[in-house]
Design an enzyme around this catalytic site. Structure first.
Site, PDB file in Angstrom:
ATOM      1  N   HIS A 107       0.793  -1.240   0.000  1.00 35.76           N
ATOM      2  CA  HIS A 107       0.000   0.000   0.000  1.00 35.76           C
ATOM      3  C   HIS A 107       0.820   1.283   0.000  1.00 35.76           C
ATOM      4  O   HIS A 107       0.272   2.362  -0.130  1.00 35.76           O
ATOM      5  CB  HIS A 107      -0.950   0.018   1.215  1.00 35.76           C
ATOM      6  CG  HIS A 107      -0.275   0.411   2.488  1.00 35.76           C
ATOM      7  ND1 HIS A 107       0.345  -0.493   3.286  1.00 35.76           N
ATOM      8  CD2 HIS A 107      -0.089   1.618   3.064  1.00 35.76           C
ATOM      9  CE1 HIS A 107       0.884   0.135   4.324  1.00 35.76           C
ATOM     10  NE2 HIS A 107       0.639   1.420   4.217  1.00 35.76           N
TER      11      HIS A 107
HETATM   12  C1  UD1 Z   1      -1.631   5.640   5.989  1.00 36.04           C
HETATM   13  C2  UD1 Z   1      -0.367   6.120   6.697  1.00 36.04           C
HETATM   14  C3  UD1 Z   1       0.645   4.988   6.776  1.00 36.04           C
HETATM   15  C4  UD1 Z   1       0.038   3.706   7.328  1.00 36.04           C
HETATM   16  C5  UD1 Z   1      -1.205   3.366   6.512  1.00 36.04           C
HETATM   17  C6  UD1 Z   1      -1.872   2.089   7.011  1.00 36.04           C
HETATM   18  C7  UD1 Z   1       0.137   8.512   6.338  1.00 36.04           C
HETATM   19  C8  UD1 Z   1       1.000   9.474   5.628  1.00 36.04           C
HETATM   20  N1  UD1 Z   1       0.253   7.209   5.959  1.00 36.04           N
HETATM   21  O1  UD1 Z   1      -1.302   5.386   4.633  1.00 36.04           O
HETATM   22  O2  UD1 Z   1       1.712   5.402   7.626  1.00 36.04           O
HETATM   23  O3  UD1 Z   1       0.978   2.647   7.224  1.00 36.04           O
HETATM   24  O4  UD1 Z   1      -2.119   4.462   6.610  1.00 36.04           O
HETATM   25  O5  UD1 Z   1      -2.924   1.661   6.169  1.00 36.04           O
HETATM   26  O6  UD1 Z   1      -0.624   8.902   7.185  1.00 36.04           O
HETATM   27  N2  UD1 Z   1      -8.628   5.311   1.289  1.00 36.04           N
HETATM   28  C9  UD1 Z   1      -9.866   4.733   1.058  1.00 36.04           C
HETATM   29  N3  UD1 Z   1     -10.543   4.212   2.127  1.00 36.04           N
HETATM   30  C10 UD1 Z   1     -10.044   4.255   3.385  1.00 36.04           C
HETATM   31  C11 UD1 Z   1      -8.793   4.829   3.593  1.00 36.04           C
HETATM   32  C12 UD1 Z   1      -8.090   5.347   2.530  1.00 36.04           C
HETATM   33  O7  UD1 Z   1     -10.356   4.688  -0.065  1.00 36.04           O
HETATM   34  O8  UD1 Z   1     -10.720   3.776   4.319  1.00 36.04           O
HETATM   35  C13 UD1 Z   1      -7.885   5.905   0.170  1.00 36.04           C
HETATM   36  C14 UD1 Z   1      -7.668   7.398   0.402  1.00 36.04           C
HETATM   37  O9  UD1 Z   1      -8.719   8.147  -0.044  1.00 36.04           O
HETATM   38  C15 UD1 Z   1      -6.380   7.617  -0.372  1.00 36.04           C
HETATM   39  C16 UD1 Z   1      -5.638   6.311  -0.214  1.00 36.04           C
HETATM   40  O10 UD1 Z   1      -6.603   5.320   0.120  1.00 36.04           O
HETATM   41  O11 UD1 Z   1      -6.656   7.829  -1.738  1.00 36.04           O
HETATM   42  C17 UD1 Z   1      -4.542   6.361   0.790  1.00 36.04           C
HETATM   43  O12 UD1 Z   1      -5.009   6.677   2.086  1.00 36.04           O
HETATM   44  P1  UD1 Z   1      -4.145   7.593   3.076  1.00 36.04           P
HETATM   45  O13 UD1 Z   1      -4.883   7.815   4.312  1.00 36.04           O
HETATM   46  O14 UD1 Z   1      -3.618   8.771   2.329  1.00 36.04           O
HETATM   47  O15 UD1 Z   1      -2.831   6.805   3.405  1.00 36.04           O
HETATM   48  P2  UD1 Z   1      -2.458   5.282   3.528  1.00 36.04           P
HETATM   49  O16 UD1 Z   1      -1.787   4.851   2.290  1.00 36.04           O
HETATM   50  O17 UD1 Z   1      -3.571   4.430   4.026  1.00 36.04           O
END
Ligand code: UD1
Length: 362
Positions: A209
């Site tokens: 991820h």
């Molecule tokens: C975040 C943390 C990372 C942790 C990870 C665990 C930061 C910078 N990164 O990364 O340290 O290891 O969480 O999972 O804070 N999204 C969804 N549904 C959700 C959650 C996210 O669709 O329930 C999508 C978001 O809209 C975004 C992407 O997934 O487009 C990434 O989500 P984001 O919260 O930016 O960071 P993670 O990659 O999950």
């Protein structure tokens, strides 16, 4: 003592579950010396299977405040969370703000508190990848700088802080061990096979991820190609983060391995218990592979968990098809023995009670 805990992303729910349970245990045993904990959920992770399931399954107290701020750019997410958390802290006037790990929610919570002169307690302090391109590295360095109590999971983390001159700062640094180890020990009896899975053992467990891997088409394409190849000899099972699912849909290659929706913690424990080895770019899963005595191949250039790479049970591998495939085939036939490895590097599985013991003396 009144503590406000700020969480927002999946791994933080798992860490907070163990500490919140330790707070409840403390309160039962010490009704004259209660710790009041209020939880703020920023909403960084918002899908039911990325958030709600953890609260339900692990009995985490219901958040008092749910901000619903996620799914935007780093600056927007952190800034909006900062503003909302500040308002809550002004209203609630807690003695401490407790944050976990290295996410945007960690930084927003710690920054809001520090500016209001509310001492910050950072659980999982001192970790470093030494890669400032990672948003997590920025978050953890800044959070450590403004924390008053830094609970480290390893001696390496303490050494990192000492090397950065923290010895001369007015803060407390304590190696309590890793709260993730507490969680693995406590919840392993509750493991649960994912409903949509039709095999029971002998598979490779994969999670990918990190933005580094998912947002670079060539890297992600190489990884998917490697997993397709591995899947020809041993089944590959991959619970897919929403970001990764989105990005995989745009690749020239289609995955032929089994993709699951994100799994709950109890399901992840089942997968860890029953797999042959782990391929990941997650920080947490590298350690969990070790807790469940599985060899781990980490598709990253650095790791914060150097104890595992030094011991030869975690290998950093480039996002190159042949490198990933070769490393898997070597370790399917010639598995490293994990039995001789020092199983106390992440503490004794009582990090959360050690944290509470320390906090009540503050
Ligand atoms: C975040 C943390 C990372 C942790 C990870 C665990 C930061 C910078 N990164 O990364 O340290 O290891 O969480 O999972 O804070 N999204 C969804 N549904 C959700 C959650 C996210 O669709 O329930 C999508 C978001 O809209 C975004 C992407 O997934 O487009 C990434 O989500 P984001 O919260 O930016 O960071 P993670 O990659 O999950």
């Amino acid at each position: 003592m009144k503590i406000i805990t700020v969480v927002g992303a999946r791994p933080q729910f798992i860490k907070a579950a163990t500490v919140s349970r330790a707070i409840l245990d403390h309160n039962k045993a010490n009704p004259q010396n209660l710790i009041e904990e209020l939880i703020i959920h920023t909403g960084q992770h918002y899908d039911a299977n990325m958030s709600d399931v953890f609260f339900e399954e692990m009995d985490i107290p219901k958040p008092t405040y749910t901000l619903g701020i996620g799914g935007s750019t780093h600056g927007a997410m952190t800034g909006q969370q900062l503003e909302k958390i500040e308002g809550i802290l002004i209203k609630e006037q807690p003695n401490y703000v407790l944050v976990y790990g290295d996410t945007n929610s960690t930084l927003a919570g710690s920054l809001a508190a520090a500016k209001l002169h509310i001492p910050v307690i950072h659980v999982e302090a001192g970790l470093r990848s030494f890669n400032m391109q990672m948003p997590e590295e920025i978050n953890r360095i800044l959070t450590d700088q403004i924390s008053s109590v830094l609970f480290c999971p390893t001696q390496t983390a303490v050494d990192n802080l000492n090397n950065e001159g923290f010895k001369n700062k007015n803060c407390k640094i304590i190696n309590v061990g890793d709260v993730m180890y507490d969680a693995a020990l406590y919840y392993s009896a509750k493991s649960k096979k994912p409903k949509t899975l039709d095999i029971d053992s002998d598979f490779v467990l994969v999670t990918i991820h990190r933005a580094d891997n998912t947002d670079d088409q060539e890297r992600l394409n190489n990884i998917v190609n490697a997993l397709n190849e591995i899947n020809k000899t041993v089944p590959v099972i991959c619970p897919v983060h929403p970001r990764t699912r989105k990005m995989i849909a745009n690749l020239p290659v289609a995955p032929t391995f089994k993709m699951l929706e994100p799994v709950s913690y109890f399901e992840m424990i089942w997968l860890l218990n029953n797999c042959k080895l782990v391929i990941t770019d997650s920080g947490g899963l590298q350690k969990e592979a070790y807790f469940f005595k599985k060899y781990c191949i980490t598709i990253r250039e650095q790791t914060e968990w150097v104890e595992l790479t030094n011991a030869g049970i975690n290998k950093l591998v480039a996002a190159v098809k042949s490198s990933i495939v070769d490393e898997v085939s070597k370790n399917l036939t010639n598995r490293n023995s994990l039995s001789s490895f020092d199983d106390r590097i992440y503490g004794a599985g009582n990090a959360s009670t050690e944290i509470i013991k320390f906090l009540i003396k503050l």
